[in-house]
Motif scaffolding. Structure first.
Motif, PDB file in Angstrom:
ATOM      1  N   ASP A  32      -0.945  18.452 -11.019  1.00  0.00           N
ATOM      2  CA  ASP A  32      -0.403  18.961  -9.755  1.00  0.00           C
ATOM      3  C   ASP A  32       0.192  20.347  -9.982  1.00  0.00           C
ATOM      4  OD1 ASP A  32      -0.799  16.653  -7.954  1.00  0.00           O
ATOM      5  OD2 ASP A  32       0.529  15.643  -9.375  1.00  0.00           O
ATOM      6  N   SER A  56       0.832  -1.203   0.000  1.00  0.00           N
ATOM      7  CA  SER A  56       0.000   0.000   0.000  1.00  0.00           C
ATOM      8  C   SER A  56       0.864   1.248   0.000  1.00  0.00           C
ATOM      9  CB  SER A  56      -0.925   0.007   1.221  1.00  0.00           C
ATOM     10  OG  SER A  56      -1.630   1.208   1.313  1.00  0.00           O
ATOM     11  N   SER A  89       2.582   1.714  -3.398  1.00  0.00           N
ATOM     12  CA  SER A  89       1.723   2.276  -4.431  1.00  0.00           C
ATOM     13  C   SER A  89       1.526   3.771  -4.235  1.00  0.00           C
ATOM     14  CB  SER A  89       0.366   1.562  -4.441  1.00  0.00           C
ATOM     15  OG  SER A  89      -0.329   1.784  -3.226  1.00  0.00           O
ATOM     16  N   GLN A  90       1.486   4.212  -2.961  1.00  0.00           N
ATOM     17  CA  GLN A  90       1.340   5.636  -2.702  1.00  0.00           C
ATOM     18  C   GLN A  90       2.607   6.388  -3.112  1.00  0.00           C
ATOM     19  OE1 GLN A  90       0.288   6.054   1.411  1.00  0.00           O
ATOM     20  NE2 GLN A  90      -1.679   5.041   1.182  1.00  0.00           N
ATOM     21  N   GLU A  91       3.769   5.783  -2.829  1.00  0.00           N
ATOM     22  CA  GLU A  91       5.023   6.436  -3.167  1.00  0.00           C
ATOM     23  C   GLU A  91       5.213   6.547  -4.684  1.00  0.00           C
ATOM     24  OE1 GLU A  91       7.499   4.831   0.754  1.00  0.00           O
ATOM     25  OE2 GLU A  91       7.923   4.053  -1.233  1.00  0.00           O
ATOM     26  N   GLU A  92       4.630   5.615  -5.427  1.00  0.00           N
ATOM     27  CA  GLU A  92       4.809   5.587  -6.868  1.00  0.00           C
ATOM     28  C   GLU A  92       3.816   6.464  -7.620  1.00  0.00           C
ATOM     29  OE1 GLU A  92       7.293   4.032  -8.740  1.00  0.00           O
ATOM     30  OE2 GLU A  92       8.119   4.017  -6.726  1.00  0.00           O
ATOM     31  N   GLU A  93       2.941   7.149  -6.893  1.00  0.00           N
ATOM     32  CA  GLU A  93       1.986   8.031  -7.552  1.00  0.00           C
ATOM     33  C   GLU A  93       2.755   9.155  -8.249  1.00  0.00           C
ATOM     34  OE1 GLU A  93      -1.886   8.840  -8.665  1.00  0.00           O
ATOM     35  OE2 GLU A  93      -1.197   7.205  -7.380  1.00  0.00           O
ATOM     36  N   PRO A  94       2.627   9.297  -9.567  1.00  0.00           N
ATOM     37  CA  PRO A  94       3.436  10.299 -10.276  1.00  0.00           C
ATOM     38  C   PRO A  94       2.955  11.724 -10.030  1.00  0.00           C
ATOM     39  CG  PRO A  94       1.921   9.253 -11.795  1.00  0.00           C
ATOM     40  CD  PRO A  94       1.789   8.517 -10.482  1.00  0.00           C
ATOM     41  N   VAL A  95       3.885  12.649 -10.129  1.00  0.00           N
ATOM     42  CA  VAL A  95       3.553  14.069 -10.103  1.00  0.00           C
ATOM     43  C   VAL A  95       3.143  14.457 -11.517  1.00  0.00           C
ATOM     44  CG1 VAL A  95       4.427  16.389  -9.683  1.00  0.00           C
ATOM     45  CG2 VAL A  95       5.201  14.500  -8.249  1.00  0.00           C
ATOM     46  N   ASN A  96       1.939  15.012 -11.664  1.00  0.00           N
ATOM     47  CA  ASN A  96       1.399  15.349 -12.982  1.00  0.00           C
ATOM     48  C   ASN A  96       1.698  16.809 -13.324  1.00  0.00           C
ATOM     49  OD1 ASN A  96       0.062  12.780 -13.536  1.00  0.00           O
ATOM     50  ND2 ASN A  96      -1.284  13.332 -11.851  1.00  0.00           N
ATOM     51  N   SER A 137       4.737  12.464 -14.513  1.00  0.00           N
ATOM     52  CA  SER A 137       3.872  12.406 -15.688  1.00  0.00           C
ATOM     53  C   SER A 137       3.925  13.779 -16.354  1.00  0.00           C
ATOM     54  CB  SER A 137       2.436  12.055 -15.291  1.00  0.00           C
ATOM     55  OG  SER A 137       1.585  12.042 -16.417  1.00  0.00           O
ATOM     56  N   LYS A 160      -5.787  16.250 -14.644  1.00  0.00           N
ATOM     57  CA  LYS A 160      -5.650  16.231 -13.183  1.00  0.00           C
ATOM     58  C   LYS A 160      -4.200  16.581 -12.851  1.00  0.00           C
ATOM     59  CE  LYS A 160      -9.364  12.908 -12.448  1.00  0.00           C
ATOM     60  NZ  LYS A 160      -9.766  11.588 -11.879  1.00  0.00           N
TER      61      LYS A 160
END
Length: 265
Positions: A102, A29, A32-39, A69, A100
């Protein structure tokens, strides 16, 4: 008595299984949170896209395990007014509203701060409001002076900083760092022509943008930046001499980015 013992054993098994699940599932968990890309969306012109600078930033992130991203709405010679009004077939406002993001990085025409300062401020403010209305943050991309006229830089920097302070946004101080590199190492050719960056110049810009976006160390970013093409083959985006890359990285590392984001008294 036997029933009581069986219930206790059953509870112990449940507790063990729950603990086992937490031990193994929690790291997944967190991963997966750490791998969330900066958009990130780049809005600008050739001062942004020359030598694939946005892709360079993304590839630097890939090299260091930092997911980014990266997308762009860029047209050569365009200014923020044209991006706002859909000039030159841009769809920038649509992209901002539907994505979406950032961060949205705003770069105006290289002469806007000098020739049309009122327009520069007007559309910088409009874009800032729009970007914040969709939950993202605007960042201003401070451009650099032409090779033939380094005296442009103080006007460019002043205008970007003043606008950023008015709308409470941050800047990416490309221009000031670029000019410092130019003064310290006149032997390096940062320019492709009178105004656009060379491959070396774009590498420097990408380092600055990557540092500003992520706050991560740039020390181990290689002097040869690669990515993978659609077939999974290695694709070289940038070749910079090792000593040149070391100079650029030291220069960016020693720059206090926050000093550009503090309102002058």
């Amino acid at each position: 008595m036997l029933l009581k013992i069986m219930i206790q054993v059953k509870n112990i098994k449940k507790t063990f299984l729950l603990g086992f699940a937490l031990v193994f599932l929690l790291p997944f968990s967190l991963f997966s949170q750490e791998e969330e890309p900066v958009n990130v969306l780049f809005v600008g012109n050739s001062f942004t896209y020359f030598w694939n600078m946005p892709q360079l930033v993304k590839a630097m992130g890939e090299n260091r395990g930092v997911p980014l991203s990266i997308h762009q709405s860029t047209v050569g010679g365009s200014n923020l007014k044209q991006h706002w009004e859909g000039g030159k077939r841009t769809v920038t406002r649509k992209l901002i509203k539907e994505g979406k993001w950032d961060y949205v990085i705003l770069g105006d025409h290289s002469l806007s701060t000098i020739n049309t300062p009122e327009r520069f401020e007007e559309y910088g403010k409009k874009f800032s409001e729009l970007i914040r209305s969709v939950g993202a943050e605007p960042i201003f991309y401070v451009t650099w002076a032409y090779k033939s006229n380094p005296l442009m830089q103080p006007t460019i920097t002043k205008a970007y900083l003043e606008l950023a302070h008015k709308v409470n946004a941050k800047v990416i101080p490309v221009g000031p760092i670029w000019m410092k590199a130019r003064n310290l190492r006149p032997d390096l050719n940062l320019y492709f022509d009178d105004k656009h960056p060379s491959s070396d110049g774009s590498y420097l810009i990408a380092l600055i943008v990557y540092k500003a976006l992520t706050g991560k160390s740039i020390s181990k970013i290689p002097n040869r930046v690669t990515t993978l093409d659609k077939d999974g083959e290695k694709l070289y985006l940038s070749f910079v001499l090792p000593e040149t890359a070391s100079f650029f990285k030291q220069l960016v590392k020693e720059t206090n980015f926050e000093s550009f984001n503090k309102e002058k008294e």
